[in-house]
Design a protein around this motif. Sequence first.
Motif, short mmCIF file in Angstrom:
data_model
loop_
_atom_site.label_atom_id
_atom_site.label_comp_id
_atom_site.label_asym_id
_atom_site.label_seq_id
_atom_site.Cartn_x
_atom_site.Cartn_y
_atom_site.Cartn_z
N VAL A 43 0.83 -1.20 0.00
CA VAL A 43 0.00 0.00 0.00
C VAL A 43 0.87 1.25 0.00
N SER A 44 1.92 1.24 0.80
CA SER A 44 2.82 2.40 0.85
C SER A 44 3.44 2.67 -0.52
N SER A 45 3.85 1.64 -1.20
CA SER A 45 4.43 1.80 -2.53
C SER A 45 3.40 2.39 -3.50
N ALA A 46 2.16 1.92 -3.40
CA ALA A 46 1.10 2.43 -4.27
C ALA A 46 0.83 3.90 -4.00
N LEU A 47 0.82 4.30 -2.72
CA LEU A 47 0.55 5.70 -2.39
C LEU A 47 1.68 6.61 -2.85
N HIS A 48 2.91 6.13 -2.78
CA HIS A 48 4.02 6.90 -3.34
C HIS A 48 3.86 7.03 -4.85
N ALA A 49 3.41 5.95 -5.50
CA ALA A 49 3.19 6.00 -6.95
C ALA A 49 2.06 6.97 -7.29
N TYR A 50 0.98 6.96 -6.49
CA TYR A 50 -0.11 7.91 -6.71
C TYR A 50 0.41 9.34 -6.62
N THR A 51 1.28 9.60 -5.65
CA THR A 51 1.82 10.95 -5.45
C THR A 51 2.71 11.34 -6.62
N ASP A 52 3.49 10.39 -7.14
CA ASP A 52 4.30 10.66 -8.33
C ASP A 52 3.41 11.02 -9.52
N THR A 53 2.29 10.32 -9.65
CA THR A 53 1.36 10.60 -10.75
C THR A 53 0.72 11.98 -10.57
N VAL A 149 -10.55 9.23 0.57
CA VAL A 149 -10.44 8.68 -0.78
C VAL A 149 -10.47 7.16 -0.70
N ASN A 150 -11.20 6.55 -1.62
CA ASN A 150 -11.21 5.10 -1.79
C ASN A 150 -9.88 4.68 -2.42
N TYR A 151 -9.15 3.83 -1.75
CA TYR A 151 -7.83 3.39 -2.20
C TYR A 151 -7.83 2.91 -3.65
N ALA A 152 -8.88 2.21 -4.06
CA ALA A 152 -8.92 1.63 -5.39
C ALA A 152 -9.01 2.67 -6.50
N CYS A 153 -9.39 3.91 -6.14
CA CYS A 153 -9.63 4.93 -7.16
C CYS A 153 -8.37 5.67 -7.59
N GLY A 154 -7.33 5.64 -6.77
CA GLY A 154 -6.02 6.08 -7.21
C GLY A 154 -5.76 7.57 -7.30
N ALA A 155 -4.74 7.90 -8.11
CA ALA A 155 -4.20 9.26 -8.17
C ALA A 155 -5.20 10.28 -8.70
N HIS A 156 -6.04 9.87 -9.63
CA HIS A 156 -6.98 10.81 -10.24
C HIS A 156 -7.94 11.36 -9.19
N THR A 157 -8.41 10.50 -8.29
CA THR A 157 -9.31 10.95 -7.24
C THR A 157 -8.58 11.82 -6.23
N ILE A 158 -7.36 11.46 -5.88
CA ILE A 158 -6.57 12.30 -4.98
C ILE A 158 -6.40 13.69 -5.58
N ALA A 159 -6.09 13.76 -6.88
CA ALA A 159 -5.92 15.05 -7.55
C ALA A 159 -7.22 15.85 -7.55
#
Length: 273
Positions: A43-53, A149-159
């Motif tokens: 999960v941590s790796s995915a959240l770092h990837a979301y932030t990179d995106t 934010v729903n974890y499955a929704c990813g970087a677009h939702t965070i943005a």
Amino acid sequence: MLKRALSLLFVISLNACAGNETIDIRYLVVDTLGKTPGDQQKVSSALHAYTDTLNEYFTNSEVALRAEVADISFIAIDTDESLAILKNMQEEREGFANMFSEARQLGADYTFAITQRLLIDGQSRCGRAIAVNQSIAAISSTRTAFAVVNYACGAHTIAHELGHLMGLNHGDLVNRCNPNHGHSKALTPYAKGFGEGNCDGVFQEGEFGDIMVGGWMTTISGKGRKNLPIYSNPRITDERCGQQHRCGDPESGDAARTLNEHAKHYSGHESKP
């Protein structure tokens, strides 16, 4: 496309000289997503990837902001209902005790609760911000800078939800499709999403929306139609941006201008001691 590429290279060069403002993000993740050390690492790796995106979105939008991860913690979140989670965050209850003082210690400008499932009005959804912040005081305060934010929704939702916290709203196209719901009330008159299309839920050539149009693309052009990974900017030309290939409007859809004008307020909530 060549014009777009040259423009982007100029902005990247300009930002490299001037230096982007940095916003620090804290992720509070529901513990059911991190039952084992391996799960937590994934999960941590995915959240770092979301932030990179997210940073790619800033660059592609010609926005001089950069996001960094301040902290990732796994906590108990006892409900899937978005408004209940936001209320618990606001009042620092349940797993969110001391949320704001911890943000200060970590230097976290924005806090996102990350859930395994998220309900809005009883239906599964992607995200919700505490508010569309519409004043300098609001965008400058850590106490109005959090979302779920729903974890499955990813970087677009965070943005998208981060956009609301920064004072951006869905925009005039969404307001036309869903009137009288405040979709155009924002920090500035041009702090809004931008798109072209009808409100019939059927895709037609040339229809598009940007990050802040978000899930309303379903209303405009049907399920499965994704919005573009940019914030509105009329200085960007791209063949994906409607009939005129212009990705914004100076008066009603220039989120990039708003983000650049207020960058210091977004990055100035908290600083590491």
